[in-house]
Design a protein around this motif. Structure first.
Motif, PDB file in Angstrom:
ATOM      1  N   ARG A  13       0.755  -1.273  -0.193  1.00 22.16           N
ATOM      2  CA  ARG A  13       0.070  -0.024   0.202  1.00 22.16           C
ATOM      3  C   ARG A  13       0.836   1.153  -0.149  1.00 22.16           C
ATOM      4  O   ARG A  13       0.360   2.219  -0.562  1.00 22.16           O
ATOM      5  CB  ARG A  13      -0.786  -0.055   1.232  1.00 22.16           C
TER       6      ARG A  13
ATOM      7  N   GLU B 171      -6.434   0.687  -5.721  1.00 27.83           N
ATOM      8  CA  GLU B 171      -6.384   1.203  -4.195  1.00 27.83           C
ATOM      9  C   GLU B 171      -7.107   2.481  -4.054  1.00 27.83           C
ATOM     10  O   GLU B 171      -7.669   2.760  -3.185  1.00 27.83           O
ATOM     11  CB  GLU B 171      -4.767   1.734  -3.699  1.00 27.83           C
ATOM     12  N   LYS B 172      -7.066   3.540  -5.109  1.00 31.96           N
ATOM     13  CA  LYS B 172      -7.512   4.612  -5.378  1.00 31.96           C
ATOM     14  C   LYS B 172      -8.881   4.914  -5.572  1.00 31.96           C
ATOM     15  O   LYS B 172      -9.603   5.951  -5.363  1.00 31.96           O
ATOM     16  CB  LYS B 172      -6.499   5.501  -5.570  1.00 31.96           C
TER      17      LYS B 172
ATOM     18  N   ARG C 161       3.874   1.747  -1.492  1.00 28.30           N
ATOM     19  CA  ARG C 161       4.222   1.971  -2.779  1.00 28.30           C
ATOM     20  C   ARG C 161       2.950   2.409  -3.682  1.00 28.30           C
ATOM     21  O   ARG C 161       3.151   3.203  -4.540  1.00 28.30           O
ATOM     22  CB  ARG C 161       5.012   0.699  -3.553  1.00 28.30           C
ATOM     23  N   LYS C 162       1.959   1.918  -3.402  1.00 32.53           N
ATOM     24  CA  LYS C 162       0.941   2.325  -4.158  1.00 32.53           C
ATOM     25  C   LYS C 162       0.328   3.982  -3.970  1.00 32.53           C
ATOM     26  O   LYS C 162       0.002   4.707  -4.805  1.00 32.53           O
ATOM     27  CB  LYS C 162      -0.530   1.664  -3.976  1.00 32.53           C
ATOM     28  N   GLU C 163       0.737   4.271  -2.809  1.00 33.97           N
ATOM     29  CA  GLU C 163       0.469   5.554  -2.273  1.00 33.97           C
ATOM     30  C   GLU C 163       1.507   6.559  -2.842  1.00 33.97           C
ATOM     31  O   GLU C 163       1.185   7.619  -3.504  1.00 33.97           O
ATOM     32  CB  GLU C 163       0.342   5.639  -0.836  1.00 33.97           C
ATOM     33  N   TRP C 164       2.821   6.133  -3.060  1.00 36.49           N
ATOM     34  CA  TRP C 164       3.709   6.616  -3.680  1.00 36.49           C
ATOM     35  C   TRP C 164       3.588   6.866  -5.289  1.00 36.49           C
ATOM     36  O   TRP C 164       3.686   8.127  -5.683  1.00 36.49           O
ATOM     37  CB  TRP C 164       4.981   6.225  -3.537  1.00 36.49           C
ATOM     38  N   ALA C 165       3.120   5.830  -5.795  1.00 36.72           N
ATOM     39  CA  ALA C 165       2.830   5.929  -7.136  1.00 36.72           C
ATOM     40  C   ALA C 165       1.528   6.842  -7.457  1.00 36.72           C
ATOM     41  O   ALA C 165       1.647   7.627  -8.723  1.00 36.72           O
ATOM     42  CB  ALA C 165       2.345   4.528  -7.688  1.00 36.72           C
ATOM     43  N   TYR C 166       0.477   6.928  -6.734  1.00 39.81           N
ATOM     44  CA  TYR C 166      -0.578   7.551  -6.875  1.00 39.81           C
ATOM     45  C   TYR C 166      -0.207   9.226  -6.597  1.00 39.81           C
ATOM     46  O   TYR C 166      -0.647  10.089  -7.642  1.00 39.81           O
ATOM     47  CB  TYR C 166      -1.615   7.379  -5.880  1.00 39.81           C
ATOM     48  N   SER C 167       0.820   9.546  -5.760  1.00 39.42           N
ATOM     49  CA  SER C 167       1.293  10.764  -5.640  1.00 39.42           C
ATOM     50  C   SER C 167       1.776  11.288  -6.955  1.00 39.42           C
ATOM     51  O   SER C 167       1.806  12.324  -7.461  1.00 39.42           O
ATOM     52  CB  SER C 167       1.970  11.015  -4.284  1.00 39.42           C
TER      53      SER C 167
ATOM     54  N   SER D 241      -1.773   2.288  -8.982  1.00 37.61           N
ATOM     55  CA  SER D 241      -2.712   2.768  -8.034  1.00 37.61           C
ATOM     56  C   SER D 241      -4.096   2.725  -8.197  1.00 37.61           C
ATOM     57  O   SER D 241      -4.974   2.964  -7.136  1.00 37.61           O
ATOM     58  CB  SER D 241      -2.398   4.567  -7.883  1.00 37.61           C
TER      59      SER D 241
ATOM     60  N   LEU E 189       1.708   4.260 -13.713  1.00 34.98           N
ATOM     61  CA  LEU E 189       1.417   4.778 -12.400  1.00 34.98           C
ATOM     62  C   LEU E 189       0.024   4.737 -11.891  1.00 34.98           C
ATOM     63  O   LEU E 189      -0.389   4.270 -11.035  1.00 34.98           O
ATOM     64  CB  LEU E 189       1.877   6.294 -12.465  1.00 34.98           C
TER      65      LEU E 189
END
Length: 391
Positions: A7, A62-63, A9-15, A59, A55
């Motif tokens: 999660r 998750e998003k 890394r997913k948050e980083w990818a989403y940002s 994400s 990216l």
């Protein structure tokens, strides 16, 4: 073999996705100044879109598994308003096609609201934004030093502006001297290759810093510096002119401040005519022309507009679209929400930091661009709506 991405890394990818998605058109603007529309430009374009797609896929699950209700409501309302205007005024359809407004509004514009309503970790987004900003400002500096921007000055100016504001924020509010250095370099680069609207945004940010930082020694220092600037205006302008000449840069802003030809700072570039016509249209129909409906009217009234007619002022644009009564109510509501946000503003919270940056960026909507297609405008309201939901 199944690839598992946690999660964090997913948050980083989403940002990173949020930042690059916003910047994608501006990135192409910067590249077109250097490379034109040739093979290198096309290669960078597809590389950018491929990176954004990767990216997004990382994400997505998750998003976007849940779309917030207010996002669906916003998209539905804008879609219905657009459809209603097209039914009443067929000429709006041609404007939408000519300006590619379906993409400009629903993908480039409203996506700001959608994407920022999905952000959970604003600290991470802020840091990603800051790091990308270092690269953007460095790239923009190289462009100014090696290339004549020419007629692309407006796209160039707004392409880097939001990153300059963020670096200034991090430098002044968070006391990060590295970011402050980049913010100052970015400001100089923007003055050399930018527009009067971008300088207005930067000045607004500095005013907010003076009002809300509570760092009174710096406030006193900046006040003295500002007073000194006005006293030595001619000498400072001469210094900037000499600097631009030494670097081989043709700066529209320096010409404007110097009052040269049609580049004079008082030259409105047709905005007086647009304002006069807008006011006449309001008098002719105080009930409004519908969402996007005013564009066809402005195109007919101003001979040098083709399909790109808009009011160049967010208040006039809202009143032209929704009428004097409803438009005024919307404006009052927006002002109330902004004042309320500023009252409870805490510069230490990263979501509020980004909201301030976007709010300052949107000052240019009083003299340029349209709120309907401005990602940063909708991102600001997405952050504010997220704050309200958390409360």
């Amino acid at each position: 073999m199944k690839i598992i991405i946690d999660r964090a890394r997913k948050e980083w990818a989403y940002s990173l996705f949020v930042v690059l998605f916003m910047f994608r058109i501006n990135f192409l603007t910067l590249n077109s100044i250097i490379f034109g529309k040739g093979m290198v430009y096309q290669g960078l374009k597809y590389a950018m879109y491929f990176g954004i797609l990767i990216l997004f896929l990382i994400s997505f699950g998750e998003k976007f598994r849940i779309i917030h209700k207010d996002v669906l409501i916003l998209y539905s309302i804008v879609g219905l308003m657009t459809l209603a205007t097209c039914i009443v005024d067929k000429s709006t359809i041609e404007v939408i096609k000519g300006e590619n407004l379906i993409n400009g509004i629903f993908i480039s514009g409203l996506s700001g609201f959608l994407l920022y309503r999905c952000v959970e970790n604003y600290d991470l987004l802020y840091n990603v934004f800051k790091k990308v900003g270092y690269l953007v400002i460095s790239y923009a500096t190289v462009i100014v030093l090696t290339t004549q921007i020419g007629t692309a000055y407006m796209g160039f100016s707004y392409a880097i502006l939001v990153f300059i504001l963020l670096e200034l924020y991090d430098g002044l509010f968070e006391k990060n001297m590295f970011s402050l250095a980049f913010g100052i370099i970015g400001t100089v680069v923007n003055i050399l290759g930018g527009t009067r609207g971008s300088i207005l945004c930067i000045a607004t940010f500095l005013l907010i810093f003076l009002l809300f930082s509570k760092r009174y020694k710096i406030v006193l220092f900046v006040s003295i510096l500002g007073f000194t600037f006005f006293l030595c205006y001619d000498k400072i302008l001469a210094l900037f002119t000499e600097l631009a000449s030494t670097l081989g840069v043709e700066s529209r802003i320096i010409d404007a401040l110097s009052g040269l030809n049609m580049n004079s700072i008082a030259y409105t570039n047709g905005r007086t005519s647009i304002t006069d016509v807008s006011l006449e249209l309001i008098k002719s129909n105080p009930l409004g022309y519908g969402f996007l409906g005013e564009r066809a009217q402005l195109n007919d009234a101003i001979y040098w507009f083709t399909t790109n007619g808009y009011a160049h002022n967010i208040f006039l644009e809202l009143i032209l679209q929704f009428g004097v009564i409803i438009g005024t109510v919307i404006i009052i509501f927006m002002i109330y929400k902004i004042i309320r946000f500023l009252i409870y503003y805490d510069y230490r919270e990263k979501n509020m930091a980004l909201a301030i940056v976007f709010l300052c960026y949107c000052v240019n909507l009083f003299v340029s661009r349209s709120y309907t297609t401005t990602f940063e405008f909708w991102a600001f309201w997405g952050i504010l709506n997220g704050l309200r939901r958390r409360e």
